[in-house]
Design a protein around this motif. Structure first.
Motif, PDB file in Angstrom:
ATOM      1  N   CYS A   6       2.972  13.092  48.782  1.00  0.00           N
ATOM      2  CA  CYS A   6       2.721  14.297  49.289  1.00  0.00           C
ATOM      3  C   CYS A   6       2.736  14.157  50.785  1.00  0.00           C
ATOM      4  CB  CYS A   6       1.522  14.910  48.811  1.00  0.00           C
ATOM      5  SG  CYS A   6       1.418  15.708  47.299  1.00  0.00           S
ATOM      6  N   ASN A  61      -0.837   6.704  45.216  1.00  0.00           N
ATOM      7  CA  ASN A  61       0.601   7.186  45.212  1.00  0.00           C
ATOM      8  C   ASN A  61       0.792   8.652  45.365  1.00  0.00           C
ATOM      9  OD1 ASN A  61       1.185   4.550  44.813  1.00  0.00           O
ATOM     10  ND2 ASN A  61       1.279   4.557  42.584  1.00  0.00           N
ATOM     11  N   ILE A  62      -0.044   9.484  44.818  1.00  0.00           N
ATOM     12  CA  ILE A  62       0.302  11.010  44.915  1.00  0.00           C
ATOM     13  C   ILE A  62       0.035  11.343  46.314  1.00  0.00           C
ATOM     14  CG2 ILE A  62      -0.738  13.161  44.226  1.00  0.00           C
ATOM     15  CD1 ILE A  62      -1.091  11.956  41.417  1.00  0.00           C
ATOM     16  N   ALA A 114      -4.801  10.810  36.188  1.00  0.00           N
ATOM     17  CA  ALA A 114      -5.078  10.723  37.868  1.00  0.00           C
ATOM     18  C   ALA A 114      -6.431  10.315  37.885  1.00  0.00           C
ATOM     19  CB  ALA A 114      -4.888  12.198  38.467  1.00  0.00           C
ATOM     20  N   LYS A 138      -4.015   7.964  42.486  1.00  0.00           N
ATOM     21  CA  LYS A 138      -4.260   9.199  43.639  1.00  0.00           C
ATOM     22  C   LYS A 138      -3.652   8.542  44.894  1.00  0.00           C
ATOM     23  CE  LYS A 138      -8.768  10.426  41.626  1.00  0.00           C
ATOM     24  NZ  LYS A 138     -10.081  10.457  41.890  1.00  0.00           N
TER      25      LYS A 138
END
Length: 81
Positions: free
Chosen positions: A54, A49-50, A41, A47
């Motif tokens: 979310c 994409n995460i 990560a 980061k």
């Protein structure tokens, strides 16, 4: 020796116990244990994409929860609770 987080404390505990058992059996070898969670990560693209995943999940939750409460209160009204 280790922080309060279990992610950091468990490898230290395993390392200490392993080296203690090795010394009990008169061995000169040592075992090294390390922890590097979330190593993948570090990339800004990961980061991002995460964050997008979310954000999408939170938007779906935000859109789905108010109707749930509205239906619940209507059912309570019908039952006269």
């Amino acid at each position: 020796m280790c922080g309060a987080e279990p992610v950091n404390c468990f490898p230290v505990l395993v390392n200490t116990l392993s080296n203690t058992f090795l010394r009990l059996f008169n061995s000169t070898a040592q075992i090294r244990v390390w922890s590097n969670p979330f190593s993948g990560a570090q990339s800004p693209a990961v980061k991002h994409n995460i964050f997008i995943i979310c954000l999408g999940y939170m938007l779906v939750l935000a859109a789905g929860l108010p109707p749930h409460f509205a239906v619940s209160s209507v059912e309570d009204y019908k039952v006269k609770s």
